[in-house]
Scaffold this active site. Structure first.
Site, PDB file in Angstrom:
ATOM      1  N   LYS A   1       0.805  -1.223   0.000  1.00  0.00           N
ATOM      2  CA  LYS A   1       0.000   0.000   0.000  1.00  0.00           C
ATOM      3  C   LYS A   1       0.836   1.271   0.000  1.00  0.00           C
ATOM      4  CE  LYS A   1      -4.255  -1.825   1.779  1.00  0.00           C
ATOM      5  NZ  LYS A   1      -5.464  -1.405   2.466  1.00  0.00           N
TER       6      LYS A   1
ATOM      7  N   LYS B   1      -4.040  10.031   7.734  1.00  0.00           N
ATOM      8  CA  LYS B   1      -5.081  10.855   8.325  1.00  0.00           C
ATOM      9  C   LYS B   1      -6.363  10.020   8.337  1.00  0.00           C
ATOM     10  CE  LYS B   1      -7.085  14.677   9.586  1.00  0.00           C
ATOM     11  NZ  LYS B   1      -6.815  14.975  11.000  1.00  0.00           N
TER      12      LYS B   1
ATOM     13  N   HIS C   1     -16.652   6.312   0.087  1.00  0.00           N
ATOM     14  CA  HIS C   1     -15.710   5.471  -0.651  1.00  0.00           C
ATOM     15  C   HIS C   1     -16.143   5.516  -2.112  1.00  0.00           C
ATOM     16  CE1 HIS C   1     -13.243   1.686  -1.289  1.00  0.00           C
ATOM     17  NE2 HIS C   1     -13.946   1.782  -2.398  1.00  0.00           N
TER      18      HIS C   1
ATOM     19  N   LYS D   1     -17.571  -3.717   2.169  1.00  0.00           N
ATOM     20  CA  LYS D   1     -18.691  -3.167   1.400  1.00  0.00           C
ATOM     21  C   LYS D   1     -19.924  -4.071   1.473  1.00  0.00           C
ATOM     22  CE  LYS D   1     -15.083  -1.537  -1.633  1.00  0.00           C
ATOM     23  NZ  LYS D   1     -14.244  -1.941  -2.780  1.00  0.00           N
TER      24      LYS D   1
ATOM     25  N   GLU E   1      -9.172   3.089  -5.800  1.00  0.00           N
ATOM     26  CA  GLU E   1     -10.081   3.419  -4.707  1.00  0.00           C
ATOM     27  C   GLU E   1      -9.704   4.751  -4.048  1.00  0.00           C
ATOM     28  OE1 GLU E   1     -11.702  -0.896  -3.311  1.00  0.00           O
ATOM     29  OE2 GLU E   1     -10.230   0.037  -2.009  1.00  0.00           O
TER      30      GLU E   1
ATOM     31  N   ASN F   1      -6.948  -1.947  -6.643  1.00  0.00           N
ATOM     32  CA  ASN F   1      -7.191  -3.387  -6.714  1.00  0.00           C
ATOM     33  C   ASN F   1      -6.912  -3.846  -8.129  1.00  0.00           C
ATOM     34  OD1 ASN F   1      -9.848  -3.000  -4.392  1.00  0.00           O
ATOM     35  ND2 ASN F   1      -7.911  -3.974  -4.012  1.00  0.00           N
TER      36      ASN F   1
ATOM     37  N   ARG G   1      -7.618  -6.412  -9.952  1.00  0.00           N
ATOM     38  CA  ARG G   1      -8.455  -7.572 -10.295  1.00  0.00           C
ATOM     39  C   ARG G   1      -9.875  -7.102 -10.559  1.00  0.00           C
ATOM     40  NH1 ARG G   1     -11.453  -7.266  -5.715  1.00  0.00           N
ATOM     41  NH2 ARG G   1     -10.299  -6.693  -3.844  1.00  0.00           N
TER      42      ARG G   1
ATOM     43  N   VAL H   1     -15.876  -7.428  -6.730  1.00  0.00           N
ATOM     44  CA  VAL H   1     -17.193  -8.010  -6.444  1.00  0.00           C
ATOM     45  C   VAL H   1     -18.285  -7.136  -7.064  1.00  0.00           C
ATOM     46  CG1 VAL H   1     -18.817  -8.621  -4.598  1.00  0.00           C
ATOM     47  CG2 VAL H   1     -16.361  -8.968  -4.253  1.00  0.00           C
TER      48      VAL H   1
HETATM   49  P1  ADP Z   1      -8.710  -2.863   2.356  1.00  0.00           P
HETATM   50  O1  ADP Z   1      -7.609  -3.129   1.407  1.00  0.00           O
HETATM   51  O2  ADP Z   1      -8.567  -3.633   3.621  1.00  0.00           O
HETATM   52  O3  ADP Z   1     -10.071  -2.973   1.739  1.00  0.00           O
HETATM   53  P2  ADP Z   1      -8.760   0.036   2.093  1.00  0.00           P
HETATM   54  O4  ADP Z   1      -7.549   0.861   2.196  1.00  0.00           O
HETATM   55  O5  ADP Z   1      -9.314  -0.184   0.737  1.00  0.00           O
HETATM   56  O6  ADP Z   1      -8.527  -1.352   2.836  1.00  0.00           O
HETATM   57  O7  ADP Z   1      -9.891   0.682   2.997  1.00  0.00           O
HETATM   58  C1  ADP Z   1     -11.133   0.047   3.197  1.00  0.00           C
HETATM   59  C2  ADP Z   1     -12.080   0.996   3.899  1.00  0.00           C
HETATM   60  O8  ADP Z   1     -11.518   1.430   5.138  1.00  0.00           O
HETATM   61  C3  ADP Z   1     -12.380   2.290   3.148  1.00  0.00           C
HETATM   62  O9  ADP Z   1     -13.397   2.144   2.208  1.00  0.00           O
HETATM   63  C4  ADP Z   1     -12.783   3.198   4.290  1.00  0.00           C
HETATM   64  O10 ADP Z   1     -14.086   2.934   4.730  1.00  0.00           O
HETATM   65  C5  ADP Z   1     -11.844   2.791   5.390  1.00  0.00           C
HETATM   66  N1  ADP Z   1     -10.621   3.629   5.369  1.00  0.00           N
HETATM   67  C6  ADP Z   1      -9.433   3.346   4.802  1.00  0.00           C
HETATM   68  N2  ADP Z   1      -8.556   4.363   4.955  1.00  0.00           N
HETATM   69  C7  ADP Z   1      -9.201   5.331   5.658  1.00  0.00           C
HETATM   70  C8  ADP Z   1      -8.848   6.640   6.139  1.00  0.00           C
HETATM   71  N3  ADP Z   1      -7.645   7.137   5.953  1.00  0.00           N
HETATM   72  N4  ADP Z   1      -9.793   7.341   6.809  1.00  0.00           N
HETATM   73  C9  ADP Z   1     -11.034   6.833   7.011  1.00  0.00           C
HETATM   74  N5  ADP Z   1     -11.422   5.623   6.591  1.00  0.00           N
HETATM   75  C10 ADP Z   1     -10.526   4.856   5.919  1.00  0.00           C
END
Ligand code: ADP
Length: 451
Positions: free
Chosen positions: A116, A201, A208, A237, A275, A289, A291, A294
């Site tokens: 990441k 932050k 999202h 989700k 994302e 992502n 790939r 869903v």
């Molecule tokens: P994963 O790979 O586990 O799905 P993501 O980075 O895509 O993780 O984040 C998944 C969800 O987590 C986001 O859709 C959001 O709801 C929450 N999230 C991630 N980063 C933050 C952030 N910096 N602040 C607030 N919520 C976050």
């Protein structure tokens, strides 16, 4: 030339891929564990190979067994679906080393985006706005404290190798940071075999928003607009829609073009999802992502682009059949994930389906491998069906969705349908007025109907 595809997956996504292949005159090979001998994907593929016992580690994650299945069945392409090995760069590499086509991006791109921190760095360099945070993993508590003070509380402690909504801890103060770091490192080590964490932050009420891209091996990419996936519980989700109620045409083109340019510059191929969190009119990249997602069907419904066909098309080395100006957004689509779970506690509820009657009629699509008598094993993800509804406007789509949910009969196991009904009946959802924390708050006061 790809003419026989092995599908390294199960459930609804295996069916989705079998369907696309069949329409393209490509033969299919299913793999299955002993728990899935009677599963629909096993029955529907042209051939099927048992690759091991029920546990995912010994079957759907067993790289050697999957490659052996490809070898004996004569498959020359492997589609990983989502989950399992879909974002495993080593697997993609092994597939290629065995002279087969991996239906997905290159192992290098999978590896790059799987980290990441590198992913954020890569996107930032290409002009994509990222969420403020540390440039790399935090090495010590002191460094974390200084960084958090700089970023400003609340901060999110994230696992470098995290995924699936796991590996995230919020810290609202310096005091919480210390404890949070310890916990996050321990969980990251246990869950992902990598205890590195970084800080971001923490946005309190973001949406999202993710952008779908499609790129070929000839330097072309298009974006297919956004999906709003803000309805989540525990960062996972549950309901997704396209278009987003908060993104207008101008914003869509702007972020879409930024993303397409970045993807072309990266030399990325296949489908991908960028994302973002979106708050106060600002996009913040969180991850890519590499790939099929869903929630890809909502994009398919409003653009008319078949994303699995497109993946196969790109994997055959063909140039994209569309350019950006061919992409049109028409109507509105919403997807509900139906899980085999207790709707109140959200604990998985495997079992055997007795009566099964999916909804139908205009604008209703059900992607599911369920049937009357189907066994939902306890070993895998609890997603059992995706109900996707399409109509000309969001309002009409929501009405249709409520109608479709009320028709759905799945007897014998508990499902999340009552929760999905409660969400779609809620005025805030009807207004499109929700954020990533909304569902968690909603569920605190919600009592599911008793079965
Ligand atoms: P994963 O790979 O586990 O799905 P993501 O980075 O895509 O993780 O984040 C998944 C969800 O987590 C986001 O859709 C959001 O709801 C929450 N999230 C991630 N980063 C933050 C952030 N910096 N602040 C607030 N919520 C976050």
């Amino acid at each position: 030339m790809i003419n026989k595809v092995l599908i390294a997956n199960r459930g609804e996504i295996a069916l989705r891929i079998i369907r696309a292949c069949r329409e393209m005159d490509i033969e299919t090979v299913a793999i299955h564990s002993t728990a899935d001998s009677d599963a629909m994907h096993t029955r529907l593929a042209d051939a099927s190979v048992c690759i091991g016992p029920p546990s995912a580690a010994e079957s759907y994650l067993n790289k050697a067994a999957i490659l052996a299945a490809a070898e004996i069945s004569g498959a020359n392409g492997i589609h990983p679906g989502y989950g399992f090995l879909a974002e495993n760069a080593d697997f993609a590499e092994m597939v290629i080393d065995h002279g087969l086509t991996f239906i997905g991006p290159s192992p290098e791109h999978i590896r790059l985006m799987g980290d990441k921190i590198q992913a954020k760095e890569t996107m930032k360099k290409r002009g994509v706005p990222v969420v403020p945070g540390t440039d790399g993993p935090v090495q010590s508590d002191d460094e974390a404290r200084a960084a958090a003070a700089d970023i400003g509380y609340p901060v999110l402690i994230k696992a470098v190798s995290g995924g699936g909504g796991r590996g995230m801890t919020v810290a609202r103060s310096e005091h919480e940071l210390e404890e949070g770091l310890r916990m996050a490192r321990r969980e990251a080590q246990a869950g992902f075999g990598d205890d590195r964490v970084y800080l971001e932050k923490f946005l309190e009420r973001p949406r999202h928003i993710e952008v779908q891209v499609l790129a070929d091996h000839h330097g072309h990419a298009v974006h297919l607009g956004e999906r709003d996936c803000s309805l989540q519980r525990r960062h996972q989700k549950l309901v997704e829609e396209a278009t987003s109620p908060v993104i207008d045409d101008e914003l869509r083109s702007e972020i879409g073009e930024t993303v397409s340019r970045a993807v072309v510059d990266l030399g990325y191929q296949g489908v991908g999802t960028i994302e973002f969190l979106y708050e106060n009119g600002q996009f913040y990249f969180i991850e890519m992502n590499t790939r099929l997602q869903v929630e890809h069907p909502v994009t398919e419904m409003i653009t008319g682009v078949d994303l699995v066909r497109a993946q196969l098309h790109v994997a055959k080395n063909l140039p994209l059949a569309i350019t950006q100006s061919d992409v049109r957004y028409e109507g509105h689509a919403i997807e509900c994930r139906v899980n085999a779970e207790d709707p109140g506690t959200l604990t998985p509820a495997p079992g055997t389906v007795h009566t099964y009657h999916p909804p139908g009629g205009p604008g209703v699509r059900v992607d599911s491998a369920l049937f009357a008598g189907a066994k939902v094993p306890p070993y895998y993800d609890s997603l059992i069906a995706k109900l996707i509804v399409y109509d000309q406007s969001r309002e009409a789509c929501l009405k249709r969705l409520k109608r479709a949910l009320s028709e759905y009969v799945i007897d014998g196991i508990k499902t999340g349908i009552p929760l999905l009904q409660a969400i779609t009946d809620n005025p805030a959802f009807a207004e499109g007025d929700y954020h990533t924390g909304w569902l968690g708050e909603f569920m605190e006061d919600w009592t599911p109907p008793t079965y």
